[in-house]
Scaffold this active site. Structure first.
Site, short mmCIF file in Angstrom:
data_model
loop_
_atom_site.label_atom_id
_atom_site.label_comp_id
_atom_site.label_asym_id
_atom_site.label_seq_id
_atom_site.Cartn_x
_atom_site.Cartn_y
_atom_site.Cartn_z
N GLY A 21 73.13 41.47 106.09
CA GLY A 21 72.69 40.62 107.18
C GLY A 21 73.80 40.41 108.19
O GLY A 21 74.93 40.89 108.02
N GLY A 52 79.74 40.54 106.11
CA GLY A 52 80.97 41.19 105.65
C GLY A 52 80.84 42.70 105.57
O GLY A 52 81.74 43.38 105.10
N HIS A 89 86.10 42.65 118.27
CA HIS A 89 85.99 43.69 117.23
C HIS A 89 87.16 44.65 117.32
O HIS A 89 87.76 45.02 116.30
CB HIS A 89 84.67 44.46 117.39
CG HIS A 89 83.65 44.13 116.37
ND1 HIS A 89 83.53 44.83 115.19
CD2 HIS A 89 82.69 43.18 116.34
CE1 HIS A 89 82.54 44.33 114.49
NE2 HIS A 89 82.00 43.33 115.16
N ARG A 90 87.49 45.10 118.53
CA ARG A 90 88.62 46.03 118.71
C ARG A 90 89.92 45.39 118.24
O ARG A 90 90.73 46.03 117.56
CB ARG A 90 88.75 46.42 120.17
CG ARG A 90 87.76 47.44 120.60
CD ARG A 90 88.06 47.88 122.02
NE ARG A 90 87.02 48.76 122.49
CZ ARG A 90 86.61 48.82 123.73
NH1 ARG A 90 87.15 48.06 124.65
NH2 ARG A 90 85.67 49.66 124.07
N ARG A 95 90.08 45.09 114.29
CA ARG A 95 90.29 46.31 113.51
C ARG A 95 91.64 46.94 113.79
O ARG A 95 92.10 47.78 113.03
CB ARG A 95 89.14 47.30 113.70
CG ARG A 95 89.05 47.97 115.02
CD ARG A 95 87.89 48.98 115.01
NE ARG A 95 87.59 49.44 116.34
CZ ARG A 95 86.60 49.00 117.10
NH1 ARG A 95 85.79 48.08 116.64
NH2 ARG A 95 86.42 49.48 118.30
N GLU A 118 82.82 55.34 121.82
CA GLU A 118 81.66 54.54 122.18
C GLU A 118 80.51 55.47 122.57
O GLU A 118 80.66 56.29 123.48
CB GLU A 118 81.99 53.58 123.31
CG GLU A 118 83.02 52.54 122.89
CD GLU A 118 83.41 51.60 124.01
OE1 GLU A 118 83.06 51.87 125.19
OE2 GLU A 118 84.07 50.59 123.71
#
Length: 188
Positions: free
Chosen positions: A9, A13, A49-50, A53, A61
């Site tokens: 979901g 995680g 997000h970038r 990580r 992309e």
């Protein structure tokens, strides 16, 4: 190398687990992002997000041409994390593309990629109520069908809940892929 499907979901995680699998699987991992930053909020999500990580991944992309992007990435990268299939399916629906045909192409492409591990992340959308409109039902049906077909060809399939992976098919993730325990957490 066997491919991996990681379902879960929102905020379960699944991406974190997938990143750890990709980093362990390859020396030259790529992050193939299907999201499009169409508004400020999504642009901020992409930026975060970038940042989260870090520099360990090359970023590619591609919101629509997933199979072509995978084939190109497989020439340079030994692990490719695709995040995420449900955004890709949404992009395909919005662009009025043939989703079932694109899933057929993706499955054929995954069969061609033998020297790179592909880790596919997707949102499980079939656990809620039946949507009240035709487009949402179509999306749910297309995603569910894609998940079933892709799970069939992947060596490992995980379902992530609360950061914990459940093995649906294949081997458990390496112990180093499990989330770090958080000290200071107490029961209420």
């Amino acid at each position: 190398m066997g491919h991996v499907l990681v379902l879960g979901g929102a905020r379960s995680g699944k991406t974190g687990l997938s990143e750890r699998i990709a980093m362990r699987a390859g020396k030259r991992p790529a992050y193939l992002a299907t999201a499009e930053a169409l508004d400020d909020e999504m642009a901020e999500r992409v930026r975060l997000h970038r940042q989260q990580r870090g520099p360990g991944f090359a970023t590619i992309e591609e919101p629509l041409q997933l199979s072509a992007a995978l084939l190109t990435a497989a020439r340079q990268h030994d692990a490719i994390l695709v995040d995420c299939l449900t955004l890709w399916i949404t992009n395909m629906i919005v662009a009025n593309r043939n989703v079932a045909g694109a899933v057929d192409e993706l499955i054929a492409t995954l069969g061609q990629i033998t020297d790179s591990k592909v880790i596919l992340v997707s949102n499980e959308v079939g656990l809620g109520i039946v949507p009240d409109n035709a487009m949402a039902r179509m999306f749910r049906d297309l995603a569910g069908s894609a998940h079933q077909r892709i799970a069939e060809i992947c060596d490992d399939v995980y379902f992530v809940v609360a950061g914990l992976p459940m093995v649906l098919k294949g081997s458990p993730p390496d112990a180093s892929d499990a989330p770090a325990s958080k000290s200071g957490m107490h029961e209420a």
